[in-house]
Write a protein that holds these residues in place. Structure first.
Motif, PDB file in Angstrom:
ATOM      1  N   ASP A 129       0.811  -1.218   0.000  1.00 20.95           N
ATOM      2  CA  ASP A 129       0.000   0.000   0.000  1.00 20.95           C
ATOM      3  C   ASP A 129       0.843   1.267   0.000  1.00 20.95           C
ATOM      4  O   ASP A 129       0.336   2.353  -0.309  1.00 20.95           O
ATOM      5  CB  ASP A 129      -0.932   0.012   1.219  1.00 20.95           C
ATOM      6  N   ASP A 130       2.120   1.145   0.338  1.00 22.31           N
ATOM      7  CA  ASP A 130       2.995   2.314   0.359  1.00 22.31           C
ATOM      8  C   ASP A 130       3.589   2.622  -1.017  1.00 22.31           C
ATOM      9  O   ASP A 130       4.279   3.631  -1.170  1.00 22.31           O
ATOM     10  CB  ASP A 130       4.145   2.100   1.348  1.00 22.31           C
ATOM     11  N   LEU A 131       3.349   1.769  -1.988  1.00 23.89           N
ATOM     12  CA  LEU A 131       3.913   1.952  -3.326  1.00 23.89           C
ATOM     13  C   LEU A 131       2.855   2.587  -4.219  1.00 23.89           C
ATOM     14  O   LEU A 131       1.885   1.937  -4.618  1.00 23.89           O
ATOM     15  CB  LEU A 131       4.380   0.609  -3.891  1.00 23.89           C
ATOM     16  N   LEU A 132       3.044   3.859  -4.530  1.00 24.33           N
ATOM     17  CA  LEU A 132       2.058   4.622  -5.292  1.00 24.33           C
ATOM     18  C   LEU A 132       2.518   4.804  -6.737  1.00 24.33           C
ATOM     19  O   LEU A 132       3.706   4.786  -7.041  1.00 24.33           O
ATOM     20  CB  LEU A 132       1.850   5.999  -4.645  1.00 24.33           C
ATOM     21  N   GLY A 133       1.539   4.984  -7.626  1.00 22.14           N
ATOM     22  CA  GLY A 133       1.845   5.295  -9.019  1.00 22.14           C
ATOM     23  C   GLY A 133       2.210   4.110  -9.879  1.00 22.14           C
ATOM     24  O   GLY A 133       2.563   4.266 -11.047  1.00 22.14           O
ATOM     25  N   ILE A 134       2.135   2.891  -9.327  1.00 13.26           N
ATOM     26  CA  ILE A 134       2.490   1.694 -10.108  1.00 13.26           C
ATOM     27  C   ILE A 134       1.399   0.634  -9.933  1.00 13.26           C
ATOM     28  O   ILE A 134       1.684  -0.551  -9.775  1.00 13.26           O
ATOM     29  CB  ILE A 134       3.873   1.132  -9.701  1.00 13.26           C
ATOM     30  N   GLU A 135       0.153   1.059  -9.988  1.00 14.24           N
ATOM     31  CA  GLU A 135      -0.963   0.157  -9.713  1.00 14.24           C
ATOM     32  C   GLU A 135      -1.035  -0.988 -10.714  1.00 14.24           C
ATOM     33  O   GLU A 135      -1.315  -2.133 -10.348  1.00 14.24           O
ATOM     34  CB  GLU A 135      -2.282   0.939  -9.704  1.00 14.24           C
ATOM     35  N   ARG A 136      -0.816  -0.692 -12.000  1.00 13.25           N
ATOM     36  CA  ARG A 136      -0.903  -1.744 -13.022  1.00 13.25           C
ATOM     37  C   ARG A 136       0.167  -2.805 -12.781  1.00 13.25           C
ATOM     38  O   ARG A 136      -0.097  -4.012 -12.851  1.00 13.25           O
ATOM     39  CB  ARG A 136      -0.740  -1.127 -14.411  1.00 13.25           C
ATOM     40  N   GLN A 137       1.381  -2.364 -12.486  1.00 14.07           N
ATOM     41  CA  GLN A 137       2.467  -3.305 -12.246  1.00 14.07           C
ATOM     42  C   GLN A 137       2.217  -4.117 -10.975  1.00 14.07           C
ATOM     43  O   GLN A 137       2.474  -5.326 -10.937  1.00 14.07           O
ATOM     44  CB  GLN A 137       3.797  -2.549 -12.139  1.00 14.07           C
ATOM     45  N   LYS A 138       1.711  -3.442  -9.952  1.00 10.72           N
ATOM     46  CA  LYS A 138       1.402  -4.157  -8.698  1.00 10.72           C
ATOM     47  C   LYS A 138       0.368  -5.245  -8.926  1.00 10.72           C
ATOM     48  O   LYS A 138       0.514  -6.380  -8.448  1.00 10.72           O
ATOM     49  CB  LYS A 138       0.887  -3.163  -7.649  1.00 10.72           C
ATOM     50  N   GLU A 139      -0.687  -4.912  -9.644  1.00 10.84           N
ATOM     51  CA  GLU A 139      -1.764  -5.872  -9.883  1.00 10.84           C
ATOM     52  C   GLU A 139      -1.249  -7.114 -10.599  1.00 10.84           C
ATOM     53  O   GLU A 139      -1.573  -8.252 -10.227  1.00 10.84           O
ATOM     54  CB  GLU A 139      -2.875  -5.209 -10.697  1.00 10.84           C
ATOM     55  N   ALA A 140      -0.438  -6.899 -11.638  1.00 12.44           N
ATOM     56  CA  ALA A 140       0.081  -8.036 -12.411  1.00 12.44           C
ATOM     57  C   ALA A 140       1.028  -8.887 -11.573  1.00 12.44           C
ATOM     58  O   ALA A 140       0.989 -10.127 -11.624  1.00 12.44           O
ATOM     59  CB  ALA A 140       0.791  -7.525 -13.662  1.00 12.44           C
ATOM     60  N   LEU A 141       1.863  -8.238 -10.784  1.00  8.05           N
ATOM     61  CA  LEU A 141       2.849  -8.984 -10.007  1.00  8.05           C
ATOM     62  C   LEU A 141       2.207  -9.708  -8.825  1.00  8.05           C
ATOM     63  O   LEU A 141       2.600 -10.830  -8.482  1.00  8.05           O
ATOM     64  CB  LEU A 141       3.939  -8.023  -9.518  1.00  8.05           C
ATOM     65  N   ILE A 142       1.213  -9.087  -8.212  1.00  6.35           N
ATOM     66  CA  ILE A 142       0.480  -9.754  -7.133  1.00  6.35           C
ATOM     67  C   ILE A 142      -0.226 -10.998  -7.666  1.00  6.35           C
ATOM     68  O   ILE A 142      -0.205 -12.063  -7.041  1.00  6.35           O
ATOM     69  CB  ILE A 142      -0.532  -8.784  -6.497  1.00  6.35           C
ATOM     70  N   GLN A 143      -0.849 -10.880  -8.845  1.00  8.76           N
ATOM     71  CA  GLN A 143      -1.549 -12.021  -9.416  1.00  8.76           C
ATOM     72  C   GLN A 143      -0.593 -13.171  -9.718  1.00  8.76           C
ATOM     73  O   GLN A 143      -0.867 -14.334  -9.408  1.00  8.76           O
ATOM     74  CB  GLN A 143      -2.276 -11.600 -10.701  1.00  8.76           C
ATOM     75  N   ASN A 144       0.562 -12.853 -10.309  1.00  5.50           N
ATOM     76  CA  ASN A 144       1.537 -13.888 -10.638  1.00  5.50           C
ATOM     77  C   ASN A 144       2.057 -14.567  -9.369  1.00  5.50           C
ATOM     78  O   ASN A 144       2.187 -15.798  -9.305  1.00  5.50           O
ATOM     79  CB  ASN A 144       2.709 -13.271 -11.410  1.00  5.50           C
TER      80      ASN A 144
END
Length: 251
Positions: free
Chosen positions: A26-41
């Motif tokens: 939650d502290d990582l802002l501005g990279i929502e698309r990358q977070k979503e893909a990496l969390i899913q993987n």
């Protein structure tokens, strides 16, 4: 091997890391698309479903390394573990994964700031690990690598001279093809772009709040922007550095 959350490969041994950075997603802002893909993987990986090796490329200080550390904190209860490898330790990959193969935990081999010359032995080791040699790769091990270079290796001026035309289409030469083929061995390829001014300021405010400095005014914003201008960079790293300096001055 005693259970720890993270290890580093040092002097040809897996050494436990006692004090792991507690980065939160939650502290990582501005990279929502990358977070979503990496969390899913990563979720697929810890749930013992098919998942891909990951390459994170792009501008420095935009969260490539932080997101991998944050994933460890998020998925450690589900059995995720991290093994930190230096680039040139990749030649030891068979020795690294040997004690991990039969364990119940899920291991991400974390290679930060990957960049090597085209004749580096680490390059051959990485290609073998990604595509597989004679030995079956362990099912509980993935590689997550970060790099400021899109194709992991330096781009030489002579590479441009190898491009040629075939039927009105431009094709790269052998050197460029080799570099592209390496990055394409990663199943998931995520790019991190430089922060906009607003993204940078949002991250500054986040870090100031975490340092118990909740005051935000025109002066703070002006100095934050000046700090970024002096560094010629708007990034999460620069935002954190400014916040620590500003909060320290006004503590």
């Amino acid at each position: 091997m005693t259970v720890h959350l993270a290890y580093r490969w040092h002097q040809r041994k897996l050494q436990p890391i006692e004090f792991v950075q507690t980065v939160q997603l939650d502290d990582l802002l501005g990279i929502e698309r990358q977070k979503e893909a990496l969390i899913q993987n990563t979720r697929q990986f810890v749930e013992r479903k098919p998942a891909n090796h990951v390459l994170l490329t792009g501008s420095r200080g935009t969260g490539k390394s932080s997101i991998v550390k944050a994933l460890l904190n998020a998925f450690a209860p589900q059995g995720l573990r991290l093994v930190e490898l230096g680039v040139h330790d990749l030649i030891d990959l068979p020795d690294v994964v040997a004690p991990l193969r039969e364990r119940d935990e899920r291991f991400v081999l974390y290679v930060d700031d990957f960049s090597v010359a085209s004749n580096d032995p680490a390059l051959t080791a990485l290609k073998t690990a990604l595509d597989g040699g004679i030995e079956e790769p362990p099912e509980n091990v993935l590689i997550y690598a970060t790099s400021n270079r899109r194709h992991l290796m330096p781009e030489a001026k002579r590479d441009n001279g190898e491009y040629h035309w075939i039927d009105d289409e431009l094709h790269p030469g052998e050197s460029t093809e080799e570099k592209i083929s390496l990055s394409e061995r990663f199943g998931l390829w995520l790019s991190f772009q430089p922060f906009s001014q607003q993204q940078y300021l949002d991250v500054v405010r986040l870090h100031l709040n975490k340092l118990d400095h909740a005051t935000w005014d025109e002066e703070t914003e002006k100095m934050a922007l000046r700090w970024a201008l002096n560094r010629a960079s708007r990034s999460g790293r620069v935002a954190r550095q400014f916040a620590r300096d500003w909060a320290g001055r006004h503590a």
